[in-house]
Write an enzyme that holds these catalytic residues in place. Structure first.
Site, PDB file in Angstrom:
ATOM      1  N   GLU A 147      38.614  36.125  41.268  1.00 46.45           N
ATOM      2  CA  GLU A 147      38.454  37.582  41.235  1.00 46.45           C
ATOM      3  C   GLU A 147      39.609  38.281  40.525  1.00 46.45           C
ATOM      4  O   GLU A 147      39.406  39.246  39.783  1.00 46.45           O
ATOM      5  CB  GLU A 147      38.342  38.119  42.666  1.00 46.45           C
ATOM      6  CG  GLU A 147      38.129  39.618  42.731  1.00 46.45           C
ATOM      7  CD  GLU A 147      38.038  40.127  44.153  1.00 46.45           C
ATOM      8  OE1 GLU A 147      38.093  41.351  44.322  1.00 46.45           O
ATOM      9  OE2 GLU A 147      37.939  39.300  45.078  1.00 46.45           O
ATOM     10  N   ASP A 148      40.840  37.799  40.729  1.00 48.88           N
ATOM     11  CA  ASP A 148      42.019  38.547  40.272  1.00 48.88           C
ATOM     12  C   ASP A 148      42.760  37.941  39.080  1.00 48.88           C
ATOM     13  O   ASP A 148      43.764  38.506  38.636  1.00 48.88           O
ATOM     14  CB  ASP A 148      43.014  38.705  41.436  1.00 48.88           C
ATOM     15  CG  ASP A 148      42.441  39.551  42.556  1.00 48.88           C
ATOM     16  OD1 ASP A 148      41.559  40.381  42.271  1.00 48.88           O
ATOM     17  OD2 ASP A 148      42.862  39.377  43.710  1.00 48.88           O
TER      18      ASP A 148
END
Length: 712
Positions: free
Chosen positions: A76-77
């Site tokens: 996600e990051d």
């Protein structure tokens, strides 16, 4: 910042022969991927996955789960892909990471829809591998521990979400230590003044209670030590803050009126020894009538097992005592995670987890509910419930949420039994469908092939399965009615110009114009006409442009043309000149997350996103709405305050409301026999932020137990 060595040490402590190569590889990948990223506190972002992995290791999870704890945010990051994770760590870790990853790459209509979709994905992944939710819960736990660095409104939102979803899931999985810590952390964020006041009250007499706990433990050990109860363990503890707060709130009691602040636990080797210990305790101290529960014979839904009794202990003080075996105690603390403790070198198979029937219900439920918000709200209903145990005529035990009715029982047996339910018998006597089932009831369902669900059933049923099945059938009937009405309306307009609908259908002419309305099926056209979303005159104009010269507005434009009396605090798609009403069921305030519902001829009704009425709405009539600057106009909200009944309390609260900018339009006060006051205020305020400040100020008053927003 936590070191990788501390994680390795924890793994070796519980799994000395386990290889930690995967953990080291996951550590280096995650550390490099998160390099340069920081948290709100200013700490390196990588400190978060390290803490998550350490908590998982401390609770004896397997290597794949701990590795996922280190990697859970990289997809996600950072630039790391699932394919890279699968290549380096294998299919198992890849699926765990994917299950925990939020849906951030898909464009949804709103933040709330994205959040609901994320929950749906997480719960479905959990049904495939329970470790997904254990990692997610651990992730949330560490975030809650470090919540102080967020803005206050963000803290409140995260704490409410945690209390609504994550703490109940931890409870349903039987992970009691995590459930209790999450609840206390949420309590601290949501009710800061009340939390501090209660914490101070508990601390004031802690020394005396610790002496009392020590005294009772010695008395129990002396009494039970005379008998052969194997490896006997006796302990005592203070109940956690949130459970005390909930009891005060539920029973309208002050802190001084709570008598059972302490609980004791007796742990023995075998089940027969549990019942033997219970007998000795009851011979030592008198039991409180009606306060004995046997969760060994009838385990809770999360498979928790224990004997619970409340007795009049030393100094005539009520004390709660739990009696269980060592294995039951391990499971009571760790819940489903205990499988990885007992199976050191073996994964807990899905077969081992079949007792978590509610997880399978989640799978069934998501197939019936396409709307993610509705799915999550329905999941909440099941997560919060206590249990009631009833029997089929054949003697099979059926566990249902407390408050369930014969309809819930019928749908638990089979969907068709529920759909054809005509009535019910309890112990041979006919009861209404709204009858609340009680422990021990023997339930028999009366069916009729001609029977079918009615809207009233939604008021009686409480389980997610029953409600979703009832709603599904009602929607099918509603759609069919809508199609019939739509066809009749179109037929009426077509006849005005001397044409025949059936001939136009058989010739395929109506089908030819469907792309102009962005539709693929003729029946869908009829349905939209029946629902008032497409004007039949517009269809006639498209079919016969020369025959119908009158210019008609399009569907969306026509809808908004009818709704233009004045400026509005709500806007739809950038248009703020729409007719709106606010749902009296939830009284939304500017700042509340909201959703609109199109009502024929009456514009748009606006509800809070968490309003129970949203579950009853037709998804096709829901519409995204948002507040405008005009939303600063005052609205009336009801506040419910529970306090000690003392002179001047009403005046003190009224003064605080006025000082925080509120205008009281109505007040009502009731008192109870236990010297508690329940005060209801209807107050004009401008937004949610003002309401939160007002609640916080009221909570700080001496004698106030709790403050909450209430329905009118």
């Amino acid at each position: 910042m936590r070191s990788i060595d501390s994680i390795i040490e924890k793994i070796k402590e519980f799994r000395p022969k386990e290889s930690t190569d995967m953990i080291l590889e996951a550590y280096h990948m995650a550390k490099n991927a998160h390099s340069g990223q920081t948290r709100k506190s200013g700490d390196p972002y990588f400190s978060h996955p390290l803490e998550v992995a350490y908590i998982l290791a401390s609770h004896r999870m397997d290597v794949e789960t701990i590795a996922t704890g280190l990697l859970h945010d990289v997809v996600e990051d950072t630039q790391i892909s699932l394919e890279e994770i699968e290549k380096k760590f294998g299919n198992e870790v890849m699926h765990l990471v994917d299950g925990v990853t939020k849906i951030s790459s898909i464009s949804f209509r709103s933040k709330d829809v994205r959040q609901s979709e994320s929950f749906r994905k997480m719960l479905l992944a959990m049904a495939k591998d329970i470790r997904v939710i254990i990692i997610k819960l651990t992730d949330r736990l560490h975030n809650m521990r470090t919540l102080d660095h967020m803005k206050e409104n963000k803290q409140q939102a995260i704490a409410k979400e945690t209390l609504d979803i994550y703490a109940p899931i931890a409870h349903r999985l039987g992970i009691s230590w995590m459930k209790q810590e999450l609840e206390d952390l949420c309590f601290r964020s949501l009710h800061q003044e009340t939390y501090k006041k209660l914490d101070d009250q508990l601390s004031e007499f802690k020394k005396e209670r610790d002496i009392y706990i020590s005294k009772v433990i010695k008395l129990i050990q002396k009494e039970l030590g005379q008998y052969k109860l194997g490896h006997l363990e006796v302990s005592g503890r203070h109940k956690h803050l949130y459970s005390i707060f909930r009891k005060m709130e539920k029973r309208n009691m002050s802190f001084e009126q709570i008598t059972d602040l302490i609980a004791f636990r007796i742990v023995v080797d075998t089940i027969p020894q549990c019942y033997e210990a219970l007998g000795h305790i009851h011979s030592l101290w008198k039991p409180v009538p009606g306060r004995f529960k046997d969760y060994i014979a009838l385990p809770k839904a999360n498979m928790y097992q224990s004997l619970h009794t409340t007795v009049f202990g030393p100094e005539s003080t009520r004390i709660e005592i739990q009696i269980r075996t060592h294995s039951m105690h391990q499971f009571a603390e760790e819940g489903v995670a205990a499988h990885w403790i007992y199976k050191t070198n073996e994964k807990a198979s899905q077969k081992d987890l079949t007792q978590y029937s509610w997880i399978k219900q989640m799978l069934d439920l998501q197939e019936d509910l396409s709307d993610s918000h509705e799915f999550i709200e329905t999941v909440k209903i099941d997560l919060y419930s206590d249990e009631v145990y009833v029997f089929t005529p054949q003697g099979e035990v059926i566990e249902l949420p407390r408050g369930s009715t014969p309809l819930d029982f019928a749908y638990r047996i089979h969907t068709e039994v529920g759909n054809r339910c005509k009535g019910a018998k309890i112990g041979g006597k006919i009861v209404p469908l709204k009858y609340k089932l009680r422990n021990g009831d023997v339930v028999s369902i009366i069916t009729d092939p001609n029977s079918k669900p009615s809207k009233d059933w939604l008021k009686y049923a409480i389980t997610s399965k029953a409600k979703s099945k009832i709603r599904s059938l009602l929607k099918l009937e509603e759609r069919e009615t809508g199609r019939v009405i739509g066809k009749e309306l179109l037929d009426k307009e077509i006849k005005k110009i001397g044409q025949n609908t059936d001939k136009l259908l058989s010739s395929g002419k109506i089908k030819e114009i469907l792309p102009q309305f962005h539709l693929g099926e003729v029946q869908e056209l009829f349905l939209r006409i029946g629902y008032g979303k497409i004007d039949p005159k517009e269809v006639v104009r498209v079919l016969f442009p020369k025959e119908e010269p009158e210019t008609l507005t399009g569907q969306i434009e026509g809808f908004f043309q009818k709704l233009r009396p004045s400026s509005s605090p709500i806007q739809v798609g950038g248009i703020n000149d729409v007719m709106v009403r606010f749902g009296k069921c939830c009284d939304p305030l500017p700042g509340d997350p909201i959703l609109g519902f199109i009502t024929r001829g009456r514009g748009i009704t606006v509800h809070r996103n968490d309003c129970f009425m949203i579950l009853e709405m037709d998804n096709e009539r829901k519409i995204d709405v948002e507040w405008t600057k005009a939303g600063n106009a005052s609205r009336v909200v009801r506040i419910r305050i529970i306090s000690k009944d003392k002179p001047g309390m009403l005046a003190e609260v009224s003064k605080v409301i006025t000082q925080t900018g509120g205008n009281i339009s109505q007040a009502k006060i009731e008192t109870t026999k236990d010297e508690t006051a329940i005060i209801l205020f209807d107050v004009s305020i401008q937004n949610v932020s003002q309401l939160q400040n007002m609640k916080k100020a009221i909570e700080s008053l001496k004698g106030v137990i709790c403050v909450e927003r209430a329905k009118k």
